[in-house]
Design a protein around this motif. Sequence first.
Motif, PDB file in Angstrom:
ATOM      1  N   SER A 342      22.837  54.399  23.673  1.00  0.00           N
ATOM      2  CA  SER A 342      21.988  53.226  23.824  1.00  0.00           C
ATOM      3  C   SER A 342      20.677  53.463  23.094  1.00  0.00           C
ATOM      4  O   SER A 342      20.235  54.601  22.929  1.00  0.00           O
ATOM      5  N   LEU A 343      20.059  52.366  22.657  1.00  0.00           N
ATOM      6  CA  LEU A 343      18.757  52.398  22.006  1.00  0.00           C
ATOM      7  C   LEU A 343      17.771  51.669  22.913  1.00  0.00           C
ATOM      8  O   LEU A 343      18.001  50.509  23.277  1.00  0.00           O
ATOM      9  N   THR A 344      16.677  52.345  23.273  1.00  0.00           N
ATOM     10  CA  THR A 344      15.732  51.810  24.250  1.00  0.00           C
ATOM     11  C   THR A 344      14.362  51.652  23.605  1.00  0.00           C
ATOM     12  O   THR A 344      13.950  52.483  22.795  1.00  0.00           O
ATOM     13  N   MET A 345      13.648  50.597  24.003  1.00  0.00           N
ATOM     14  CA  MET A 345      12.336  50.245  23.454  1.00  0.00           C
ATOM     15  C   MET A 345      11.238  50.496  24.492  1.00  0.00           C
ATOM     16  O   MET A 345      11.397  50.139  25.660  1.00  0.00           O
ATOM     17  N   TYR A 346      10.101  51.080  24.041  1.00  0.00           N
ATOM     18  CA  TYR A 346       8.965  51.325  24.939  1.00  0.00           C
ATOM     19  C   TYR A 346       7.649  50.987  24.243  1.00  0.00           C
ATOM     20  O   TYR A 346       7.500  51.206  23.030  1.00  0.00           O
ATOM     21  N   ARG A 347       6.689  50.509  25.018  1.00  0.00           N
ATOM     22  CA  ARG A 347       5.323  50.380  24.519  1.00  0.00           C
ATOM     23  C   ARG A 347       4.719  51.762  24.347  1.00  0.00           C
ATOM     24  O   ARG A 347       4.915  52.649  25.188  1.00  0.00           O
ATOM     25  N   ARG A 348       3.930  51.945  23.299  1.00  0.00           N
ATOM     26  CA  ARG A 348       3.226  53.207  23.110  1.00  0.00           C
ATOM     27  C   ARG A 348       2.114  53.379  24.133  1.00  0.00           C
ATOM     28  O   ARG A 348       1.787  54.506  24.522  1.00  0.00           O
ATOM     29  N   SER A 349       1.514  52.277  24.577  1.00  0.00           N
ATOM     30  CA  SER A 349       0.326  52.367  25.426  1.00  0.00           C
ATOM     31  C   SER A 349       0.607  52.999  26.768  1.00  0.00           C
ATOM     32  O   SER A 349      -0.234  53.725  27.302  1.00  0.00           O
ATOM     33  N   ASP A 350       1.795  52.740  27.348  1.00  0.00           N
ATOM     34  CA  ASP A 350       2.087  53.293  28.678  1.00  0.00           C
ATOM     35  C   ASP A 350       3.477  53.902  28.793  1.00  0.00           C
ATOM     36  O   ASP A 350       3.865  54.353  29.865  1.00  0.00           O
ATOM     37  N   CYS A 351       4.243  53.911  27.692  1.00  0.00           N
ATOM     38  CA  CYS A 351       5.589  54.528  27.669  1.00  0.00           C
ATOM     39  C   CYS A 351       6.545  53.837  28.639  1.00  0.00           C
ATOM     40  O   CYS A 351       7.439  54.475  29.200  1.00  0.00           O
ATOM     41  N   LEU A 352       6.381  52.513  28.813  1.00  0.00           N
ATOM     42  CA  LEU A 352       7.218  51.753  29.728  1.00  0.00           C
ATOM     43  C   LEU A 352       7.987  50.669  28.977  1.00  0.00           C
ATOM     44  O   LEU A 352       7.733  50.381  27.811  1.00  0.00           O
ATOM     45  N   PHE A 353       8.955  50.061  29.694  1.00  0.00           N
ATOM     46  CA  PHE A 353       9.763  49.003  29.097  1.00  0.00           C
ATOM     47  C   PHE A 353       8.916  47.811  28.684  1.00  0.00           C
ATOM     48  O   PHE A 353       7.843  47.563  29.242  1.00  0.00           O
ATOM     49  N   VAL A 354       9.460  47.044  27.740  1.00  0.00           N
ATOM     50  CA  VAL A 354       8.803  45.848  27.240  1.00  0.00           C
ATOM     51  C   VAL A 354       9.430  44.632  27.912  1.00  0.00           C
ATOM     52  O   VAL A 354      10.617  44.333  27.703  1.00  0.00           O
ATOM     53  N   ALA A 355       8.649  43.920  28.735  1.00  0.00           N
ATOM     54  CA  ALA A 355       9.149  42.687  29.342  1.00  0.00           C
ATOM     55  C   ALA A 355       9.441  41.665  28.249  1.00  0.00           C
ATOM     56  O   ALA A 355       8.675  41.525  27.294  1.00  0.00           O
ATOM     57  N   ASN A 356      10.565  40.960  28.380  1.00  0.00           N
ATOM     58  CA  ASN A 356      10.945  40.006  27.335  1.00  0.00           C
ATOM     59  C   ASN A 356      11.813  38.903  27.926  1.00  0.00           C
ATOM     60  O   ASN A 356      12.374  39.061  29.024  1.00  0.00           O
ATOM     61  N   PRO A 357      11.937  37.764  27.221  1.00  0.00           N
ATOM     62  CA  PRO A 357      12.621  36.594  27.807  1.00  0.00           C
ATOM     63  C   PRO A 357      14.110  36.780  28.021  1.00  0.00           C
ATOM     64  O   PRO A 357      14.701  36.055  28.839  1.00  0.00           O
ATOM     65  N   ILE A 358      14.758  37.714  27.313  1.00  0.00           N
ATOM     66  CA  ILE A 358      16.197  37.892  27.518  1.00  0.00           C
ATOM     67  C   ILE A 358      16.491  39.080  28.433  1.00  0.00           C
ATOM     68  O   ILE A 358      17.651  39.432  28.638  1.00  0.00           O
ATOM     69  N   HIS A 359      15.440  39.700  28.970  1.00  0.00           N
ATOM     70  CA  HIS A 359      15.588  40.811  29.929  1.00  0.00           C
ATOM     71  C   HIS A 359      16.472  41.929  29.359  1.00  0.00           C
ATOM     72  O   HIS A 359      17.324  42.487  30.052  1.00  0.00           O
ATOM     73  N   ARG A 360      16.255  42.220  28.095  1.00  0.00           N
ATOM     74  CA  ARG A 360      16.993  43.312  27.441  1.00  0.00           C
ATOM     75  C   ARG A 360      16.029  44.442  27.150  1.00  0.00           C
ATOM     76  O   ARG A 360      15.066  44.272  26.419  1.00  0.00           O
ATOM     77  N   TYR A 361      16.322  45.616  27.710  1.00  0.00           N
ATOM     78  CA  TYR A 361      15.442  46.771  27.545  1.00  0.00           C
ATOM     79  C   TYR A 361      16.117  47.898  26.773  1.00  0.00           C
ATOM     80  O   TYR A 361      15.472  48.878  26.405  1.00  0.00           O
ATOM     81  N   SER A 362      17.419  47.725  26.543  1.00  0.00           N
ATOM     82  CA  SER A 362      18.151  48.660  25.694  1.00  0.00           C
ATOM     83  C   SER A 362      19.340  47.922  25.109  1.00  0.00           C
ATOM     84  O   SER A 362      19.764  46.874  25.619  1.00  0.00           O
ATOM     85  N   ILE A 363      19.858  48.458  24.023  1.00  0.00           N
ATOM     86  CA  ILE A 363      21.035  47.889  23.372  1.00  0.00           C
ATOM     87  C   ILE A 363      21.902  49.056  22.928  1.00  0.00           C
ATOM     88  O   ILE A 363      21.384  50.125  22.563  1.00  0.00           O
ATOM     89  N   GLY A 364      23.223  48.887  23.003  1.00  0.00           N
ATOM     90  CA  GLY A 364      24.090  50.005  22.650  1.00  0.00           C
ATOM     91  C   GLY A 364      25.540  49.609  22.566  1.00  0.00           C
ATOM     92  O   GLY A 364      25.879  48.407  22.517  1.00  0.00           O
ATOM     93  N   ASP A 365      26.418  50.604  22.576  1.00  0.00           N
ATOM     94  CA  ASP A 365      27.837  50.328  22.356  1.00  0.00           C
ATOM     95  C   ASP A 365      28.485  49.590  23.519  1.00  0.00           C
ATOM     96  O   ASP A 365      29.608  49.104  23.395  1.00  0.00           O
ATOM     97  N   ARG A 366      27.796  49.440  24.643  1.00  0.00           N
ATOM     98  CA  ARG A 366      28.341  48.697  25.783  1.00  0.00           C
ATOM     99  C   ARG A 366      27.714  47.303  25.924  1.00  0.00           C
ATOM    100  O   ARG A 366      28.066  46.572  26.842  1.00  0.00           O
ATOM    101  N   THR A 367      26.782  46.955  25.045  1.00  0.00           N
ATOM    102  CA  THR A 367      26.093  45.669  25.145  1.00  0.00           C
ATOM    103  C   THR A 367      27.060  44.514  24.880  1.00  0.00           C
ATOM    104  O   THR A 367      27.705  44.479  23.825  1.00  0.00           O
ATOM    105  N   PRO A 368      27.194  43.567  25.806  1.00  0.00           N
ATOM    106  CA  PRO A 368      28.085  42.421  25.566  1.00  0.00           C
ATOM    107  C   PRO A 368      27.660  41.643  24.321  1.00  0.00           C
ATOM    108  O   PRO A 368      26.478  41.382  24.100  1.00  0.00           O
ATOM    109  N   GLY A 369      28.646  41.309  23.490  1.00  0.00           N
ATOM    110  CA  GLY A 369      28.368  40.513  22.309  1.00  0.00           C
ATOM    111  C   GLY A 369      27.785  41.280  21.140  1.00  0.00           C
ATOM    112  O   GLY A 369      27.333  40.660  20.163  1.00  0.00           O
TER     113      GLY A 369
END
Length: 428
Positions: A342-369
Amino acid sequence: MTPQAQAMASEAARIAQDCDDAVVQSLPLFEMMRMRAATTARRHPAFGFAAPNPGSTVRWVNQFTHTHRRLGPEDREVVSPNNDTVYSNAWLDLSEGPVIIETPDMGDRYWTLGLLDAWTNPFAYVGRRTTGGRPQRTLVHGPGWRGAVPADVTLTIAAPGDDVWLIGRHLVEDDGEDAARVRESQSLMRLVRPDGSDAAMAVDTWIDGRDTRIPSADLYLSVLDAALRRNPPLPGEHLAWPPAQADLAASLPAVYDRLRTGNHPRDLGGGWAIPVVVRTHWGDDYLARARIARNFIGALGIEEAMYPTAEVDAQGAPLDGSRRYELRFAPGKGPKVGAFWSLTMYRRSDCLFVANPIHRYSIGDRTPGLRHDADGSLAIRLQAEDPGPGVNWLPAPKDEPFYIVLRLYQPHADHLELWFDYPPVRPV
């Protein structure tokens, strides 16, 4: 400067360096004891509180605690968390005899229980990669035990000391039915004595695990003195202990700060680097061991999981949400794993997930579609704005720096031997 003054200055410098070396070598043991205090429970479901005083440092060991949902942007306790698994956690105390880890049928699900000794060496595993998914009873014993192993034990593990951190991960496909199935499996995990009785013990953990500040010299000395009696250095490692308290008071802040700012991940090319490269033991690389204990404590060996990280693009410029990027794996050149990636995204400022409208915080070989191009290549867009339909999108924070982590569970030899050609992140 007179010869006598030069000699005195040289001796003072030598003493200071020796003390710094002792801190570097011993810091992992202190930080593991801090984590023991921070991650063990005050309350047992059957036996109640370990101590009546809420301020007490007495906690339950030989008891599992579990998380039951994947972490999201609202969770702020753990930096660079994963969005793939839930956790099982326990500290084993083997001073009064062995403990048996009972695990149910896990099927083909990815799961692992990594065993770390008190010096942060990930010395053994139970789980999909090493022992499979069948029901298991694993006996873990300390260095002084010479008893009989029950006939129904499926695996015996000899721990190098009396304290062992058990870190478990369970793959979760969704936050509904699959999460419920994992929760049921977690409820069937037990820590027992060879006679079947609950192995839980109330022990003094010596320290307030919530205090993450640089420790005082007297606290550091007292915790190390107690921990060393239970977890001596492994054969071949000589620790000059204890240093003078005054020297230690000067070394602790200097070494802690240097380890925080002086982390040197291994360069993988293409803007990628890996912060942790260990298999089962750190050997005599005490500096790397201390850096990981300071910055990434609890890291398992790379045969279980690897975490290449990218903070810059193909030109070496820091990744920033004000720009658009693409990460493209050529046909047949995607991550090579025995479990999943899986590939995961983080803000540099606090090393936490990025809130987003599709509620996707990682993408990988199990991601639907997940969509591959006609030639078999896989392109992932990293940007704040929705790139439109038919695009594999991992949302970035708007107008602020970010970094990405490529998590590889059960990586193949191409990754383990550092042969894999990691594609750079290119601006679009």
